[in-house]
Design a protein around this motif. Structure first.
Motif, PDB file in Angstrom:
ATOM      1  N   ILE A   1      -6.098   2.632   7.008  1.00 30.60           N
ATOM      2  CA  ILE A   1      -7.495   2.190   6.958  1.00 30.60           C
ATOM      3  C   ILE A   1      -8.463   3.319   6.582  1.00 30.60           C
ATOM      4  O   ILE A   1      -9.343   3.133   5.745  1.00 30.60           O
ATOM      5  CB  ILE A   1      -7.937   1.594   8.325  1.00 30.60           C
TER       6      ILE A   1
ATOM      7  N   TYR B   1      -0.792 -12.590   2.097  1.00 27.91           N
ATOM      8  CA  TYR B   1      -2.133 -12.040   2.266  1.00 27.91           C
ATOM      9  C   TYR B   1      -3.093 -13.067   2.849  1.00 27.91           C
ATOM     10  O   TYR B   1      -3.931 -12.742   3.673  1.00 27.91           O
ATOM     11  CB  TYR B   1      -2.645 -11.533   0.917  1.00 27.91           C
TER      12      TYR B   1
ATOM     13  N   GLN C   1     -13.527   3.096  -0.462  1.00 24.48           N
ATOM     14  CA  GLN C   1     -14.180   1.857  -0.845  1.00 24.48           C
ATOM     15  C   GLN C   1     -15.677   1.886  -0.560  1.00 24.48           C
ATOM     16  O   GLN C   1     -16.461   1.305  -1.296  1.00 24.48           O
ATOM     17  CB  GLN C   1     -13.533   0.676  -0.123  1.00 24.48           C
ATOM     18  N   TRP C   2     -16.067   2.554   0.503  1.00 26.45           N
ATOM     19  CA  TRP C   2     -17.487   2.555   0.875  1.00 26.45           C
ATOM     20  C   TRP C   2     -18.175   3.864   0.551  1.00 26.45           C
ATOM     21  O   TRP C   2     -19.370   4.005   0.777  1.00 26.45           O
ATOM     22  CB  TRP C   2     -17.624   2.244   2.372  1.00 26.45           C
TER      23      TRP C   2
ATOM     24  N   THR D   1       0.847  -1.193   0.000  1.00 28.16           N
ATOM     25  CA  THR D   1       0.000   0.000   0.000  1.00 28.16           C
ATOM     26  C   THR D   1       0.881   1.241   0.000  1.00 28.16           C
ATOM     27  O   THR D   1       1.941   1.253   0.637  1.00 28.16           O
ATOM     28  CB  THR D   1      -0.954   0.005   1.218  1.00 28.16           C
TER      29      THR D   1
ATOM     30  N   LEU E   1       1.148  -5.027   3.459  1.00 27.19           N
ATOM     31  CA  LEU E   1      -0.111  -5.367   4.122  1.00 27.19           C
ATOM     32  C   LEU E   1      -0.218  -6.880   4.225  1.00 27.19           C
ATOM     33  O   LEU E   1       0.437  -7.567   3.461  1.00 27.19           O
ATOM     34  CB  LEU E   1      -1.300  -4.859   3.305  1.00 27.19           C
TER      35      LEU E   1
ATOM     36  N   THR F   1     -10.811   2.926   3.324  1.00 26.57           N
ATOM     37  CA  THR F   1     -12.181   2.523   3.650  1.00 26.57           C
ATOM     38  C   THR F   1     -13.186   3.558   3.158  1.00 26.57           C
ATOM     39  O   THR F   1     -14.230   3.218   2.606  1.00 26.57           O
ATOM     40  CB  THR F   1     -12.320   2.315   5.171  1.00 26.57           C
TER      41      THR F   1
ATOM     42  N   ARG G   1      -7.078   0.856  -5.777  1.00 30.55           N
ATOM     43  CA  ARG G   1      -5.875   0.055  -6.014  1.00 30.55           C
ATOM     44  C   ARG G   1      -5.577  -0.084  -7.493  1.00 30.55           C
ATOM     45  O   ARG G   1      -6.441   0.185  -8.340  1.00 30.55           O
ATOM     46  CB  ARG G   1      -5.994  -1.324  -5.360  1.00 30.55           C
TER      47      ARG G   1
HETATM   48  N1  UDP Z   1      -8.860  -2.131   4.044  1.00 31.89           N
HETATM   49  C1  UDP Z   1      -8.202  -0.946   4.341  1.00 31.89           C
HETATM   50  N2  UDP Z   1      -7.008  -0.678   3.746  1.00 31.89           N
HETATM   51  C2  UDP Z   1      -6.447  -1.507   2.851  1.00 31.89           C
HETATM   52  C3  UDP Z   1      -7.105  -2.714   2.547  1.00 31.89           C
HETATM   53  C4  UDP Z   1      -8.313  -2.991   3.154  1.00 31.89           C
HETATM   54  O1  UDP Z   1      -8.692  -0.166   5.116  1.00 31.89           O
HETATM   55  O2  UDP Z   1      -5.369  -1.191   2.325  1.00 31.89           O
HETATM   56  C5  UDP Z   1     -10.157  -2.393   4.707  1.00 31.89           C
HETATM   57  C6  UDP Z   1     -11.302  -1.711   3.998  1.00 31.89           C
HETATM   58  O3  UDP Z   1     -12.238  -1.277   4.970  1.00 31.89           O
HETATM   59  C7  UDP Z   1     -11.890  -2.802   3.158  1.00 31.89           C
HETATM   60  C8  UDP Z   1     -11.647  -4.038   4.001  1.00 31.89           C
HETATM   61  O4  UDP Z   1     -10.438  -3.773   4.701  1.00 31.89           O
HETATM   62  O5  UDP Z   1     -13.243  -2.585   2.903  1.00 31.89           O
HETATM   63  C9  UDP Z   1     -11.549  -5.330   3.191  1.00 31.89           C
HETATM   64  O6  UDP Z   1     -10.486  -5.209   2.275  1.00 31.89           O
HETATM   65  P1  UDP Z   1     -10.067  -6.336   1.238  1.00 31.89           P
HETATM   66  O7  UDP Z   1      -8.961  -5.808   0.426  1.00 31.89           O
HETATM   67  O8  UDP Z   1      -9.917  -7.612   1.982  1.00 31.89           O
HETATM   68  O9  UDP Z   1     -11.398  -6.451   0.396  1.00 31.89           O
HETATM   69  P2  UDP Z   1     -11.622  -6.913  -1.086  1.00 31.89           P
HETATM   70  O10 UDP Z   1     -12.099  -5.678  -1.734  1.00 31.89           O
HETATM   71  O11 UDP Z   1     -10.338  -7.413  -1.648  1.00 31.89           O
HETATM   72  O12 UDP Z   1     -12.669  -7.958  -0.929  1.00 31.89           O
END
Ligand code: UDP
Ligand code: FAD
Length: 394
Positions: free
Chosen positions: A155, A188, A162-163, A90, A99, A159, A286
């Protein structure tokens, strides 16, 4: 005219193909598989990028991993696996970390060498600010688990992107746990088995469908043809459960992803397959560089394929990827479960897979769940004439 199928499977993803393959080869029954897309395989489908030949996972990067012996035995009938081990890095404020948060990440972030117990004590102290049991939202929960500095770096921004929701407004339950490893292990996945299909995902999926008892019809939406299909044929439906019932209890919420693919005139862009971007002001979450999933293959050394991933709420017509699972969604799902049970009794329709159960399933989970459906419900139906049990798996 074609003989009538013994089973109809809607959807050619891993769930549908596993059911179809088992019924075709174990019970010697004819299976008709329908898919609305013009290709097999659901979201695990992959295809070579035309200019470079590099295999791209079209619906997002797919890493196979499992600790389930039975699933591992089963999938090995159709493909061999490479020894690929997934690792994720990251970028935060122009520095690169590994990570999930591990001893290497902690030492680098705090600019100091810590022993495992020193790192543990540090994180424990920083997390002491808040009590996990009293955390009212995702942010508080995360801080109570890993402390504010690590949370804010790795995070919060990710996050939020992503959300598309501030972590103070996300339910604490979204993160069950945040793994912190007090070793330098930066793999991982923790599973016993891991690897990528040697000849790619599509070859694997095609081998599952290759049984002579299986007919696959692509570009065929079940809802467009269902009136023309033979009546009373048991059906396994792996499409969206809310759509099946005409959104009678309302639409279930999903997140979708947008992928931006680019071919670059260089041999290597980022030196690894997946780089997360933790900073909030970088719009994507990403970047995937697909050549790195198969270092064993001969790919051009002057070109590479990168895919930027963006996350957002799914609107009507978008591909549903991740169930959001708000309390409202859970209530709707409860209603759909009841309807599903009735549909099994009255019309011999079973619901399965990611869309059919509104559940995020990894590939090994989708395959495992399909094997259970075959054992517990489909085989008894065909062998012993038992009625179909329509309960949705938990
Ligand atoms: N997450 C984060 N930072 C990161 C990767 C993940 O905060 O660099 C948190 C984020 O809240 C995310 C959750 O962990 O929704 C799950 O991430 P993951 O990459 O496992 O989800 P994927 O999208 O690959 O299913
Ligand atoms: P799907 O693969 O979604 O298949 C459902 C099929 O039904 C689709 O082909 C669809 O076109 C078809 N369909 C829907 N409606 C109709 C209709 N009306 N008529 C006809 N056909 C219809 N798993 C992992 O193990 N590792 C990973 O790294 C991983 N990464 C993922 C990344 C992303 C972005 C996503 C979304 C998923 C990821 N998964 C991963 C999960 C994996 O994709 C699922 O486990 C798998 O797709 C589940 O298979 P399925 O058959 O249930 O659903």
């Amino acid at each position: 005219t074609e003989p009538s199928p013994d089973l109809i499977v809607v959807g050619s993803g891993f769930f549908g193909l596993t059911v179809a393959e088992r019924v075709a080869s174990e019970l010697d029954k004819r299976v008709l598989v329908l898919d609305r897309r013009d290709h097999i395989g659901g979201n695990a489908y992959s295809a070579p990028e035309p200019e470079t030949g590099i295999e791209v996972h079209v619906y997002g990067a797919h890493l196979f991993h499992t600790s389930n012996e039975r699933v591992w035995q089963y999938v090995n009938r159709f493909t061999e696996f490479t020894n690929y081990q997934h690792r994720v890095f990251t970028i935060y404020q122009d520095k690169t970390y590994s990570l999930p948060i591990n001893l290497g990440t902690i030492c680098q972030y705090f600019g100091k060498s810590f022993s495992p117990s020193e790192a543990r004590a540090l994180v424990h102290e920083q997390a002491g600010e808040l009590d996990t049991a009293e955390a009212a939202n995702l942010e508080e929960k995360a801080i109570s688990l890993i402390g504010r500095p690590l949370y804010e770096a790795f995070i919060r921004g990710y996050t939020k992107k992503q959300w598309q929701t501030d972590p103070t407004e996300l339910p604490a339950a979204v993160i069950a746990r945040l793994p912190v490893r007090y070793t330098f292990d930066n793999r991982y996945f923790n599973d016993t088995y891991e690897g990528l299909p040697v000849d790619g995902y599509t070859a694997w999926l095609e081998r599952m469908a290759a049984h002579p008892n299986i007919e696959v019809r692509l570009s065929t939406d079940y809802f467009d043809v269902r009136d023309e299909l033979p009546k009373d044929v048991p059906t396994v439906f792996t499409g969206p459960i809310d759509k099946y019932f005409d959104y009678e209890a309302g639409e279930l919420g999903w997140r979708t992803l947008d992928f931006e693919t680019e071919v670059l005139p260089i041999g290597d862009f980022q030196g690894t397959s997946v780089m997360n971007y933790a900073d909030e002001d970088v719009p994507f979450t990403r970047i995937h560089e697909f050549r790195h999933f198969h270092p064993e293959r001969k790919y051009p050394d002057d070109k590479t394929v990168v895919v930027r991933e963006y996350s957002r709420f799914a609107e009507t017509g978008d591909e549903p990827y991740y169930p959001i699972n708000t309390p409202e969604d859970r209530a709707k799902l409860e209603r759909y479960r009841q309807l599903a049970q009735k549909e099994a009794e009255e019309r011999r329709v079973l619901f399965g897979g990611r869309l059919g159960t509104y559940k995020y399933l990894d590939m090994h989970m989708a395959i495992g769940s399909a094997l259970s459906m075959f054992d517990n419900r489909i085989r008894p139906f065909f062998d012993q004439g038992e009625s179909l049990d329509g309960r949705l798996e938990d």
